[in-house]
Design a protein around this motif. Structure first.
Motif, PDB file in Angstrom:
ATOM      1  N   THR A   1      32.059  10.630  33.114  1.00 12.92           N
ATOM      2  CA  THR A   1      32.446  12.022  32.844  1.00 12.92           C
ATOM      3  C   THR A   1      31.248  12.767  32.263  1.00 12.92           C
ATOM      4  O   THR A   1      30.580  12.257  31.357  1.00 12.92           O
ATOM      5  CB  THR A   1      33.619  12.095  31.842  1.00 12.92           C
ATOM      6  OG1 THR A   1      34.762  11.469  32.432  1.00 12.92           O
ATOM      7  CG2 THR A   1      33.976  13.535  31.497  1.00 12.92           C
TER       8      THR A   1
ATOM      9  N   THR B   1      38.181  16.793  38.819  1.00 10.61           N
ATOM     10  CA  THR B   1      38.137  15.392  39.220  1.00 10.61           C
ATOM     11  C   THR B   1      37.553  15.283  40.627  1.00 10.61           C
ATOM     12  O   THR B   1      38.029  15.938  41.562  1.00 10.61           O
ATOM     13  CB  THR B   1      39.555  14.782  39.183  1.00 10.61           C
ATOM     14  OG1 THR B   1      40.075  14.952  37.859  1.00 10.61           O
ATOM     15  CG2 THR B   1      39.525  13.297  39.513  1.00 10.61           C
TER      16      THR B   1
ATOM     17  N   ALA C   1      36.543  10.028  39.909  1.00 10.79           N
ATOM     18  CA  ALA C   1      37.639   9.063  40.020  1.00 10.79           C
ATOM     19  C   ALA C   1      37.385   8.078  41.160  1.00 10.79           C
ATOM     20  O   ALA C   1      38.244   7.265  41.489  1.00 10.79           O
ATOM     21  CB  ALA C   1      38.966   9.789  40.208  1.00 10.79           C
TER      22      ALA C   1
ATOM     23  N   THR D   1      34.871  14.511  36.123  1.00 12.26           N
ATOM     24  CA  THR D   1      35.086  13.065  36.146  1.00 12.26           C
ATOM     25  C   THR D   1      35.071  12.561  37.576  1.00 12.26           C
ATOM     26  O   THR D   1      35.670  13.172  38.460  1.00 12.26           O
ATOM     27  CB  THR D   1      36.447  12.719  35.503  1.00 12.26           C
ATOM     28  OG1 THR D   1      36.396  13.075  34.115  1.00 12.26           O
ATOM     29  CG2 THR D   1      36.758  11.236  35.605  1.00 12.26           C
TER      30      THR D   1
END
Ligand SMILES: [Cu+2]
Length: 297
Positions: free
Chosen positions: A258, A186, A210, A208
């Motif tokens: 993602t 992340t 965030a 990903t």
């Protein structure tokens, strides 16, 4: 701001080392492939056989051009980047509004200013000494691939002609399932967070963002005794022996997105770095702490 002008500017020494080290990385990959080719006692479920695989797009970079298809079917796509240039290269891929093209990208870069609203970074394979294998889902539309890594003279490769228009065409085949990731990374303001420690070997990393800002990451295997700060300093101003070996990563993705990176990592110490300029003060994200040492053991 999503576009960094401060990227890895490799010295000749780095490239010599990278070429040697790159063959080791490739060696590890082929050993891995051999292991994967061994007969498996597992029975493959029939449904697996009819799931479409990712479309593989091979991209070869040279100083200063992309050898890649200009038309790609929409859907799950693996971009496999290998470099035949003396300098490092990556794929900074943006989806542009209909009617826009590489000409508009160049016009914007020459004029300066914040990234225009008509382009959206979707991620791509970042620079490595071997092969970077990046997977994401591409929607139909117009795209521009370019390289913002600067040469030792400070001029980003895109300004030396390293950009290409790519059309992603509507696809009629059933969409492929995303790759099965064994670990998640992340990207945050300002941190890299792994879902579990990285072990040596092959991984499919789901990356990903965030957010709230766009992020990239570049990672390098550190030479003994070297630190991520050494790697970042070298990236800013290459001098002396390189403190690590480029292993790839991903170029900018937007918050909420993602993408997937398939990598083979030998045991060792690694630097993970984001060079993106900060939205508030323009400093690279690494100055805000987005630089981290990760142990693979
Ligand atoms: Cu380049």
């Amino acid at each position: 701001m999503t576009l960094s002008v401060r990227r890895i500017a490799p010295s000749r020494a780095l490239m010599l080392r990278a070429m040697v080290a790159g063959s080791l990385v490739l060696g590890a990959s082929s050993a891995d492939a051999q292991a994967a080719a061994k007969p498996s006692p597992r029975v493959v479920a029939p449904s697996r056989a009819i799931v479409a695989a990712a479309n593989v797009v091979n991209i070869v970079t040279t100083d200063y051009a992309f050898d890649m298809p200009t038309s790609i079917p929409a859907g799950l796509t693996t971009m496999r980047l290998s470099n035949k240039g003396k300098e490092l290269h990556h794929v900074y891929l943006v989806k542009v509004e209909a009617g826009r093209s590489s000409k508009d990208v160049i016009a914007w870069l020459k004029a300066g200013g914040p990234p225009p609203k008509w382009m959206r970074p979707v991620g791509g394979p970042n620079a490595s000494a071997g092969v970077t294998e990046f997977t994401s889902t591409l929607a139909a539309g117009s795209y521009v691939a370019f390289c913002v890594i600067p040469s030792p003279d400070g001029v980003p490769h895109v300004m030396k002609g390293m950009l290409k228009d790519v059309q992603v065409t509507p696809s009629t085949t059933a969409p492929a399932a995303p790759p099965k990731a064994d670990v998640t990374l992340t990207l945050k303001d300002y941190d890299f967070v792994f879902s579990k420690p990285l072990s040596p070997g092959k991984h499919v990393i789901a990356v990903t963002n965030a957010g709230p800002q766009p992020h990239e990451f570049f990672f390098a295997k550190l030479a003994p005794g070297k630190t991520p700060a050494d790697m970042a300093a070298f990236a800013e101003k290459p001098a002396g022996a390189p403190p690590g070996m480029p292993m790839g990563g991903i170029t900018d993705i937007l918050p909420g997105d993602t993408v997937y990176l398939t990598v083979t990592v030998p045991a060792g110490e690694y630097a993970f770095i984001c060079f993106d300029p900060d939205a508030k003060d323009g400093k690279p994200h690494l100055a805000h702490g987005m630089i981290k040492q990760i142990s693979v053991k």
